[in-house]
Design an enzyme around this catalytic site. Structure first.
Site, PDB file in Angstrom:
ATOM      1  N   HIS A   4      10.392  90.122  19.595  1.00  0.00           N
ATOM      2  CA  HIS A   4      10.710  90.738  20.886  1.00  0.00           C
ATOM      3  C   HIS A   4      12.200  90.975  21.076  1.00  0.00           C
ATOM      4  O   HIS A   4      12.680  91.074  22.203  1.00  0.00           O
ATOM      5  CB  HIS A   4      10.181  89.859  22.028  1.00  0.00           C
ATOM      6  N   ARG A  24      20.721  92.623  36.224  1.00  0.00           N
ATOM      7  CA  ARG A  24      21.739  91.594  36.483  1.00  0.00           C
ATOM      8  C   ARG A  24      22.499  91.277  35.182  1.00  0.00           C
ATOM      9  O   ARG A  24      23.702  91.045  35.217  1.00  0.00           O
ATOM     10  CB  ARG A  24      21.084  90.335  37.049  1.00  0.00           C
ATOM     11  N   ARG A  43      11.571  96.272  25.233  1.00  0.00           N
ATOM     12  CA  ARG A  43      10.909  96.054  26.534  1.00  0.00           C
ATOM     13  C   ARG A  43      11.874  96.046  27.711  1.00  0.00           C
ATOM     14  O   ARG A  43      11.593  95.441  28.752  1.00  0.00           O
ATOM     15  CB  ARG A  43      10.115  94.740  26.536  1.00  0.00           C
ATOM     16  N   ASP A 208      15.309  82.400  49.446  1.00  0.00           N
ATOM     17  CA  ASP A 208      14.346  82.337  50.551  1.00  0.00           C
ATOM     18  C   ASP A 208      13.973  80.882  50.759  1.00  0.00           C
ATOM     19  O   ASP A 208      14.337  80.027  49.953  1.00  0.00           O
ATOM     20  CB  ASP A 208      13.100  83.193  50.269  1.00  0.00           C
ATOM     21  N   ARG A 221      23.578  88.146  49.085  1.00  0.00           N
ATOM     22  CA  ARG A 221      22.943  87.711  47.828  1.00  0.00           C
ATOM     23  C   ARG A 221      23.892  87.882  46.654  1.00  0.00           C
ATOM     24  O   ARG A 221      24.044  87.006  45.820  1.00  0.00           O
ATOM     25  CB  ARG A 221      21.697  88.555  47.526  1.00  0.00           C
TER      26      ARG A 221
END
Ligand code: HPA
Length: 239
Positions: A4, A24, A43, A208, A221
């Site tokens: 992968h 990010r 991917r 949260d 954030r």
């Protein structure tokens, strides 16, 4: 190359920072690293290797959830001979002492899931971060004056806000673990590291909470993410 990951052997640094989100990883490379290069995009799980204050660091996304980070961490440790992975992510809070935007350093993590049994046949539901990495991160936090809360978390397979009955979930977590909140990857990362004789740690920002209903702005954030990213990078140059 791994199943992968298309990075060549030698293109991944010994220390890897792992956010969940590929965007990010790109943000960190663009804003914090020098001379960086994209080394994986299989991917869309972007990985960049570059330099932070002269030290070679890789930033690679993990995707969401234990199976996803379990695959990437396994390949990084085993195929690329990575020594240290520091996950940098977000979490939900279960207790009032954990405020929105706090930076958390995970000490140990409890899961109801069967990641450990699947990987090694062992019935294991609680595992700790690497003492060595946590010590370096704590020393660094002191030096750069970064506040953090250290404690245990729960690693879940469903996002807390989507649970039918969040309280029945939190009530099932054995009290001895004193879980402060939930995230979805650190158990698989710590267990894989432990199994392969490598180091792993996890820094989180609280995005949260089951205790507070406020909504965060994207700017809030990002700012708290930046504090956590800086702490992880400053710790990385000491490894
Ligand atoms: N639960 C699990 N993972 C999370 C949460 C949560 O509430 N928030 C951010 N990651």
């Amino acid at each position: 190359m791994a199943v992968h990951n298309e990075a060549k052997i030698g293109e991944i640094a010994k220390t890897v920072l792992m956010p969940g989100d590929p965007m990010r990883a790109k943000y960190i490379a663009e804003n914090f690293l020098e001379d960086y290069k994209l080394v994986n995009q299989v991917r869309g799980m972007l990985a960049f290797t570059g330099k932070y204050k002269g030290k070679e660091i890789t930033v690679m996304a993990s995707g969401m959830g234990m199976p996803s980070i379990g695959i990437y961490a396994h390949e990084l440790y085993k195929i690329y001979d990575v020594d240290n992975i520091i996950r940098i992510g977000s979490c939900g809070g279960h207790v009032e002492k954990l405020k929105l935007l706090d930076v958390v350093l995970v000490d140990g993590v409890y899961t109801e899931g069967n990641f450990a049994k699947n990987l090694t046949g062992n019935e294991c539901h609680f595992i700790k971060a690497s003492n060595y990495l946590n010590k370096v991160i704590e020393d660094t936090a002191q030096e750069i004056n970064q506040k953090y809360v250290k404690g245990n978390m729960a690693c879940t397979e469903c996002f807390d806000p989507y649970l039918d009955d969040p309280m029945s979930f939190t009530n099932r977590i054995p009290k001895e673990y004193e879980a402060m909140g939930s995230e979805m990857e650190s158990f698989a990362l710590f267990y894989t590291a432990n199994h392969l004789g490598k180091n792993a740690a996890c820094l989180l920002t609280v995005s949260d909470s089951l205790c507070f209903k406020e909504e965060l702005t994207s700017e809030q954030r990002q700012l708290s993410m930046n504090d956590m990213i800086k702490l992880a990078l400053e710790a990385s140059i000491k490894l």
